[in-house]
Design an enzyme around this catalytic site. Structure first.
Site, PDB file in Angstrom:
ATOM      1  N   SER A 171      50.494  34.075 -22.822  1.00 45.64           N
ATOM      2  CA  SER A 171      50.287  34.275 -24.253  1.00 45.64           C
ATOM      3  C   SER A 171      49.235  35.362 -24.452  1.00 45.64           C
ATOM      4  CB  SER A 171      49.793  32.968 -24.898  1.00 45.64           C
ATOM      5  OG  SER A 171      49.336  33.182 -26.216  1.00 45.64           O
ATOM      6  N   TYR A 193      43.246  26.420 -23.908  1.00 50.19           N
ATOM      7  CA  TYR A 193      44.561  27.060 -23.936  1.00 50.19           C
ATOM      8  C   TYR A 193      44.435  28.515 -23.483  1.00 50.19           C
ATOM      9  CZ  TYR A 193      49.169  28.524 -25.578  1.00 50.19           C
ATOM     10  OH  TYR A 193      50.455  29.011 -25.649  1.00 50.19           O
TER      11      TYR A 193
END
Length: 253
Positions: free
Chosen positions: A137, A147
């Site tokens: 990402s 994350y």
């Protein structure tokens, strides 16, 4: 026919990887926790494209399940030509307020499971050739809780492994999308339109997968779909982490 194994294949980017690869006549091994969704997708792809589709129901936060999938990846008699590490989920960004067991499970799925499957794939692919795609990402380029940390690990490892194992005929690519229309946000309990993110920043899953597969075929270690996110990533390297972290608190990528 080449064979691709895709984790997190029951929905979102994983299902889109399956659809595009099946359209290219690749046989598939689909991995996810939800048996019904996997079987439904498998039946659709068999009917639409006439490819072979194997289903493995597994929770990649569970060590025994990861070992089962790794065993399939390392099978030299029925080899995997493309591994797509796509399984993942998100948590609230407030690490100190999250349940630590949830955070450990998050780490296991995003990092440990991906690492184990890459290790199995490299053992089987070296010398024969193959591709590994890690769905990361743009969050991996900024500071935003665990994350971002998990995705940064995937990006860094992919860069190193792509250079290290090119001599063995294996490419490793981290695909780094930004905000993408999938079921990811709904599973987080964040309905579409409630992320506080302008519409222009959203990507289509079909475009993300198409660009990711194209960059993997070209042997690139990092793929950032869309020009606007390439610019954002370039700018993020010039800005202080305190600023990028503040901006990144809005939404999920």
């Amino acid at each position: 026919m080449p064979t691709a194994l895709i984790t997190g294949a029951s929905a979102g980017l994983g299902a889109e990887f399956a659809r595009q690869l099946a359209a290219r006549r690749a046989d598939l091994v689909l991995v996810a926790r939800t048996a019904d969704a996997l079987e439904e997708l498998a039946a659709q792809l068999r009917d639409a494209h006439g490819v072979a589709v194997e289903v493995i129901v597994a929770d990649l936060a569970v060590e025994a399940d990861v070992s089962r999938v790794a065993k399939r990846v390392s099978d030299r008699d029925d080899p995997i030509d493309l591994l797509v590490n796509n399984a993942g989920f998100g948590l609230p960004l407030h690490f100190a307020d999250n349940d630590i067991d949830d955070e450990v499970r998050h780490l296991r799925v995003h990092v440990e499971a991906s690492m184990r499957l890459m290790h199995a794939a490299l053992g089987a692919m070296r010398g024969r050739g193959g591709r590994i795609v890690n769905v990361a990402s743009v969050a991996g380029f900024i500071s935003r809780s665990t994350y971002s940390a998990c995705k940064a690990w995937l990006i860094g490892f992919s860069r190193w492994a792509n250079a290290e194992y090119a001599r063995d005929g294996v490419t490793v690519t981290a695909v780094c999308p930004g905000f993408t229309h999938t079921s990811f946000h709904a599973r987080m309990g964040l309905p579409a339109g409630q992320e506080g993110v302008p519409g222009i920043m959203w990507l289509d899953a079909r475009d993300v997968v198409r660009e990711g597969l194209r960059d993997a075929a070209r042997g690139r270690s990092v793929s950032i779909p869309s020009l606007r996110y390439k610019v954002i990533v370039a700018l993020s390297r010039l800005l202080p982490s305190s600023l990028t972290s503040s901006v990144a608190r809005r939404g999920r990528v």
